[in-house]
Design a protein around this motif. Structure first.
Motif, PDB file in Angstrom:
ATOM      1  N   TYR A 109       7.041  16.519  -2.553  1.00  0.00           N
ATOM      2  CA  TYR A 109       6.837  16.426  -1.110  1.00  0.00           C
ATOM      3  C   TYR A 109       5.776  17.421  -0.677  1.00  0.00           C
ATOM      4  CZ  TYR A 109      10.495  13.207   0.082  1.00  0.00           C
ATOM      5  OH  TYR A 109      11.251  12.084   0.231  1.00  0.00           O
ATOM      6  N   GLU A 110       5.285  17.240   0.514  1.00  0.00           N
ATOM      7  CA  GLU A 110       4.300  18.196   1.000  1.00  0.00           C
ATOM      8  C   GLU A 110       4.997  19.474   1.426  1.00  0.00           C
ATOM      9  OE1 GLU A 110       1.784  16.746   3.975  1.00  0.00           O
ATOM     10  OE2 GLU A 110       0.993  15.144   2.700  1.00  0.00           O
ATOM     11  N   TYR A 170       0.830  -1.201   0.000  1.00  0.00           N
ATOM     12  CA  TYR A 170       0.000   0.000   0.000  1.00  0.00           C
ATOM     13  C   TYR A 170       0.870   1.259   0.000  1.00  0.00           C
ATOM     14  CZ  TYR A 170      -4.039   2.905   1.136  1.00  0.00           C
ATOM     15  OH  TYR A 170      -5.031   3.845   1.090  1.00  0.00           O
ATOM     16  N   ALA A 171       1.961   1.220   0.753  1.00  0.00           N
ATOM     17  CA  ALA A 171       2.873   2.367   0.810  1.00  0.00           C
ATOM     18  C   ALA A 171       3.565   2.559  -0.542  1.00  0.00           C
ATOM     19  CB  ALA A 171       3.912   2.169   1.913  1.00  0.00           C
ATOM     20  N   HIS A 178       1.408   4.356  -2.887  1.00  0.00           N
ATOM     21  CA  HIS A 178       1.321   5.800  -2.651  1.00  0.00           C
ATOM     22  C   HIS A 178       2.690   6.473  -2.632  1.00  0.00           C
ATOM     23  CE1 HIS A 178      -2.990   5.934  -1.946  1.00  0.00           C
ATOM     24  NE2 HIS A 178      -2.834   4.752  -1.413  1.00  0.00           N
ATOM     25  N   GLN A 235       1.298   8.590  -8.414  1.00  0.00           N
ATOM     26  CA  GLN A 235       1.732   9.726  -7.631  1.00  0.00           C
ATOM     27  C   GLN A 235       2.923  10.429  -8.284  1.00  0.00           C
ATOM     28  OE1 GLN A 235      -0.272   9.602  -4.953  1.00  0.00           O
ATOM     29  NE2 GLN A 235       0.688  10.501  -3.167  1.00  0.00           N
ATOM     30  N   VAL A 259      -2.879  10.355   5.877  1.00  0.00           N
ATOM     31  CA  VAL A 259      -2.453  10.103   4.500  1.00  0.00           C
ATOM     32  C   VAL A 259      -2.872  11.227   3.563  1.00  0.00           C
ATOM     33  CG1 VAL A 259      -2.551   8.514   2.571  1.00  0.00           C
ATOM     34  CG2 VAL A 259      -2.810   7.663   4.897  1.00  0.00           C
ATOM     35  N   ARG A 312       5.258   6.042  -0.710  1.00  0.00           N
ATOM     36  CA  ARG A 312       5.586   6.532   0.618  1.00  0.00           C
ATOM     37  C   ARG A 312       6.756   5.804   1.282  1.00  0.00           C
ATOM     38  NH1 ARG A 312       1.593   9.348   3.563  1.00  0.00           N
ATOM     39  NH2 ARG A 312       2.970   9.045   5.325  1.00  0.00           N
ATOM     40  N   HIS A 313       7.407   4.888   0.583  1.00  0.00           N
ATOM     41  CA  HIS A 313       8.551   4.234   1.219  1.00  0.00           C
ATOM     42  C   HIS A 313       9.680   5.239   1.413  1.00  0.00           C
ATOM     43  CE1 HIS A 313       7.415   0.126   1.900  1.00  0.00           C
ATOM     44  NE2 HIS A 313       6.785   0.109   0.736  1.00  0.00           N
ATOM     45  N   ILE A 314      10.345   5.120   2.562  1.00  0.00           N
ATOM     46  CA  ILE A 314      11.353   6.113   2.920  1.00  0.00           C
ATOM     47  C   ILE A 314      12.603   5.933   2.054  1.00  0.00           C
ATOM     48  CG2 ILE A 314      12.891   6.861   4.766  1.00  0.00           C
ATOM     49  CD1 ILE A 314      10.695   5.801   6.691  1.00  0.00           C
ATOM     50  N   TYR A 327       6.094  -1.469  -8.024  1.00  0.00           N
ATOM     51  CA  TYR A 327       7.289  -0.826  -8.577  1.00  0.00           C
ATOM     52  C   TYR A 327       7.394  -1.041 -10.083  1.00  0.00           C
ATOM     53  CZ  TYR A 327       8.971   0.929  -4.167  1.00  0.00           C
ATOM     54  OH  TYR A 327       9.090   1.647  -3.003  1.00  0.00           O
TER      55      TYR A 327
END
Ligand code: NA
Ligand code: NA
Lengths: 426, 203, 318
Positions: free
Chosen positions: B190-191, B84-85, B88, B186, B203, B90-92, B167
């Motif tokens: 960054y925000e 799920y990450a 989106h 996406q 999220v 969102r993986h670091i 991926y």
């Protein structure tokens, strides 16, 4: 082999691969190239082991509770009260943050939980007050780490078990350095606020303070529940996290009606994703450290130094450096498990108090979990604050320097830790 | 949340577009399922832990499977959440070098990153499937519920495969689109911390 | 050639003493050709991981508690039944060392799972620590006793009158300190290592159980050894087992002295035979539970094992 693993890790890291890939990649290298007789299923087994400790549950639970109260009114009410008391003090808000992180991490036993539960709600408020984001994030990460020095501390328990040092004595001995670090951080907050010209608010009247206190009465139930529940023997620190979720729901959904029940699933979903992002790294770290342990790389690296004839200070410095470097790359608990037995005969022969060694190790481990490139608190902050890696770590060097200074001081003036212990036990 | 993101997907033409649409549909369905599992996992974790506290203190009766259930849920959340990450983006990751590059450089690097990450995920997914089969054949059971251990482990190959697929999808999206994408849907960005001072953790 | 020996316990434990002795014997018998390298607890994984590691031959030899093996071969849980082992050391050694029921009956079941059991030995009596005096089931009323998560142990402490409370090992110390739980049960070395005595007022010997461990290896690896190497392995295991029985006693005695020294006010209670009989009688229901869980096979194992202990006792006392 160690060299190849490190080169691969750094390359993947710098290229910007997701953080789990350098860890997995180095482990895969160890399995496929250097130990082809090992089946990589072991990596999978270790990944599961890495995320198995029950105490990890505290992380998603505090994230969830923090999500709920951030969306609702609890945070606002608490902050209003805090500001009514410290708004006119220079650096007051930052100092409050540091103290809260420390206390929160102290009772919850999890530095990651402190990062989310305190940093999540406080960061926006500090940004609005004019603090720089890199300072705010670094403060959150590092103040949370003080928690490892304040009981209950998982790091101390693990060290106690592996080394035989008294856990109870370490719990007391950790207080001295813990408070010293907090004071240093508070001083830094003051200087930072002054230098950056953070405006102070006009002092509130006692009537205003009273009003804000009344409004914060129910939200103050959180610390009461955590502290009372844990120290009253009702639940474990891990369970306290889940209890907080329920209390958050009661307040925000039931009493304040500021969060709708229908919003809860999406909050749970966001919690789940942040948890996964952090835990997949814990899993990757476990697979990586297995490969390192299997090859006995730490033993090989350390046997070359010839510590057996060294004096007291050399040994303590070597311990501090070894644990610091270890924790830069690997999970703190794993570092304790692997390195402690290697140093045990040396410290024993030199007659160094095991409690002192324990405190130095705990401090290094705490520093390590906030030190780049790998650190669980950094990962947690990135996941929760949604900022790039470098933004999150940019503000950390002054904090790490202060922490290292305390470590050095501790080696030369062990009374900082042992003074209280002696008072209580001797 | 899913649907909002789907709207932003650019339309391509012809057969490719049909393929993308079918893929997109399957992908959205899986995304919904992941979201349900993740949210439910967290809610159950809280409920289970609190129930154990209540049981122990009020009824003097611990829930014996409490720890086992939580371990099951952690594995579920970690591996389903990994997919799920990835969906989106969102993986670091450490993006310092990447941020210095121009558009083309970023694009090339992103393709390399996606390919490499997907490869590692599929490698691990394969071996975790082997591991699950080993454990299933060994017949190992959990200590209090006496349930097969592999039920918990099943989520690992599933989650890693989905992550790998994400991926690959991101790679495809980067090849067919103008912008640089960090996930299938996406765009890389960054925000802005100043503009977003509310619920940062959501999220 | 190097054999990797992974332990469930830390450096300096009974298991470590066994492994060290074993390593020394193997080195001597092989004329230095075979080295045994020892990995204490945590380095290569948790107790649960280690059995899997020998199954895949990543590690050649490991300790495995019957409790953990119980999740691979259910009947192995028989060793969790209270008052099963003999109170007589020699009889216990006889059975653990060589009883057919262990090495053939249980051994065959383990072999089917890819494991070869090499030996079993006790690591010391399981002692209760508590925040109050406990001599009879009534004292256990409302008492939260931390046990490992096993249905049989849960049943055992229920039958004794306590409220069994499962909890992660690492959390036990602070839970005892803060009163989340009232007591726990472990062998003396663990009580000393984990410093549980620091936060408890009583230690109670009820004779209900010995903490036993087994030494296992993967059966592919074992069967693949040359005749000569297997002989070295078997002989070394046997001699190390002979060595560890008295060593383990001595070791627990030392550890108990350390506890007494560290906390002289700790109350030590040894239940009398009459007091133990009350608990022993209650433990009957644990046997029923075991049979209920494991069926005919388990029943047969339990009967054989009980008989083996009786025979050994008779033989020893004659
Ligand atoms: Na703490
Ligand atoms: Na670190």
């Amino acid at each position: 082999m160690a060299t190849a693993m490190i080169i691969l890790m750094v390359t993947l890291l710098v290229l910007g691969f997701p953080m789990m890939i350098p860890l997995f990649g180095a482990a895969i290298l160890a399995f496929v190239v250097f130990n082809p007789m090992l089946t990589p299923t072991i990596m999978v087994q270790q990944m599961v082991s890495g995320i198995s400790p029950t105490s990890l549950i505290a992380v998603p639970m505090f994230i969830f509770a923090a999500d709920i109260v951030t969306k609702g009114q609890v945070v606002q009410r608490l902050l209003d009260m805090v500001m009514s008391f410290v708004g006119h003090v220079r650096g007051g808000l930052a100092i409050t943050s540091a103290v809260t992180c420390t206390l929160f991490g102290a009772v919850s036993g999890s530095t990651q939980a402190a990062v989310v539960a305190v940093g999540g709600p406080l960061r926006p408020r500090m940004l609005r007050a004019g603090y720089k984001d890199d300072f705010v994030m670094a403060l959150t990460i590092n103040a949370s780490d003080i928690a490892m020095l304040i009981p209950p501390s998982i790091a101390m328990i693990v060290f106690g078990v592996v080394s035989g040092a008294s856990i109870g004595e370490m719990f007391i001995a950790g207080l001295g350095p813990g408070i010293l670090i907090l004071l240093l951080f508070a001083g830094y907050c003051y200087i930072k606020a002054k230098r950056d010209g953070i405006p102070v608010e006009a002092a509130s009247s006692w009537r205003e303070r009273l009003t804000s206190m009344r409004k914060a009465l129910l939200p103050l139930g959180f610390p009461a529940i955590i502290v009372g529940g844990i120290y009253g023997g009702i639940f474990t620190p891990t369970e306290a996290a889940a209890v907080c979720v329920v209390y958050a729901l009661i307040l925000e959904v039931g009493i304040f009606r500021s969060v709708k029940l229908s919003e809860i699933p999406s909050l749970a979903l966001s919690t789940g994703m942040i948890t996964a992002v952090v835990f997949i790294l814990v899993a990757a770290g476990a697979a990586f450290s297995w490969a390192i342990s299997f090859e006995q790389i730490p033993q090989q690296l350390l046997s070359g130094i010839g510590l057996t004839e060294a004096g007291r200070y050399e040994i303590l410095f070597a311990i501090a450096i070894a644990f610091f470097i270890g924790c830069m790359f690997v999970d703190p608990i794993v570092v304790i498990l692997v390195l402690t037995p290697i140093f045990a005969p040396i410290t024993q022969a030199a007659g160094i108090d095991p409690v002192l060694v324990g405190i130095i190790v705990t401090l290094q481990v705490a520093i390590g979990s906030a030190t780049p490139p790998f650190g669980c608190d950094i990962f947690t902050a990135i996941a929760v604050f949604r900022r790039p890696y470098f933004d999150v770590i940019r503000g950390t060097p002054p904090f790490i320097l202060m922490l290292l200074a305390v470590a050095v001081l501790l080696i030369f003036v062990p009374e900082i830790a042992l003074g209280l212990r002696d008072l209580a036990f001797r | 949340m899913e649907s909002q993101l789907s709207v932003s997907r650019p339309r391509s033409k012809g057969a490719l577009s049909a393929l993308v649409r079918v893929l997109g549909f399957v992908d959205t369905a899986i995304g919904h399922l992941e979201a349900v599992l993740l949210g439910l996992g967290i809610l159950l974790m809280a409920g289970n832990t609190v129930a154990n506290v209540v049981g122990r203190t009020v009824f003097e009766q611990s829930i014996f499977f409490s720890e086992e259930l939580n371990q099951f849920l952690i594995v579920l959340v970690t591996f389903v959440g990994a997919g799920y990450a990835a969906r989106h983006g969102r993986h670091i990751r450490m993006s310092a070098l990447y941020d210095q590059l121009n558009h083309l450089g970023r694009k090339i690097l992103m393709v390399v990153i996606c390919a490499g990450t997907a490869a590692v995920m599929f490698f691990l997914a394969y071996y975790s499937a082997v591991y699950v089969i080993d454990v299933a054949q060994g017949g190992e059971v959990t200590s209090s519920l006496r349930l097969p251990v592999y039920w918990t482990l099943l989520w690992i190959p599933v989650g890693l495969t989905i992550t790998g697929i994400q991926y690959v999808l991101t790679l495809v999206r980067n090849l067919i689109s103008e912008d640089v994408y960090v996930s299938f849907s996406q765009v890389d960005a960054y925000e802005d911390p100043e503009a977003h001072t509310g619920a940062d953790a959501s999220v | 050639e190097t054999w990797k020996f992974a332990l469930e316990e830390v450096d300096g434990s009974v298991q470590d003493a066994f492994a060290e002795k074993f390593a020394e014997l193997v080195k001597e018998k092989s004329g230095g050709d075979i080295t045994v390298s020892i990995f204490p607890y945590g380095q290569l994984g948790t107790s649960g991981d280690l059995t899997e590691l020998v199954q895949t031959n990543a590690v050649q030899i490991t300790n495995a508690s019957p409790g953990h093996l119980g999740s691979v071969v259910e009947e192995m849980q028989v060793f969790s039944i209270p008052y099963l082992l003999s109170q007589n050391d020699e009889a216990t050694k006889k059975v653990l060392d060589s009883a057919d029921v262990i090495y053939d009956d249980l051994g065959d079941s383990l072999r089917k799972k890819g494991l070869e059991i090499l030996t079993m030995y006790p690591e010391g009596e399981m002692v209760w620590t508590a925040n109050k005096k406990i001599t009879k089931p009534a004292d256990f009323d409302g008492f939260k006793m931390r046990t490992m998560t096993s249905p049989l142990l849960t049943e055992a402490y229920k039958s004794f009158g306590a409220t069994p409370t499962p909890m992660a090992y690492g959390e036990v110390y602070s839970a005892l300190q803060l009163g989340t739980i009232d007591g726990q049960v472990n062998p003396i070395f663990a009580i000393q290592e984990m410093k549980f005595y620091e936060v408890q007022s009583h230690m109670i010997w009820a004779g209900q159980q010995e903490f036993t461990t087994s030494v296992v290896t993967g059966n592919d690896w074992y069967n693949g050894l040359s005749e000569e190497k297997r002989q070295i392995l078997d002989e070394s295991i046997e001699e190390a087992t002979d060595y560890i029985f008295p060593k383990q006693r001595e070791y627990n005695k030392e550890r108990l002295e350390k506890i007494k020294e560290a906390k002289p006010e700790l109350e030590m209670i040894r239940l009398s035979e009459e007091q133990r009989d009350v608990f022993r009688e209650r433990a009957e229901q644990v046997r029923d539970k075991y049979v209920e869980m494991t069926g005919e096979d388990g029943k047969r194992i339990l009967e054989k094992l009980t008989k083996a202990f009786e025979d050994a006792e008779a033989e020893v006392t004659n």
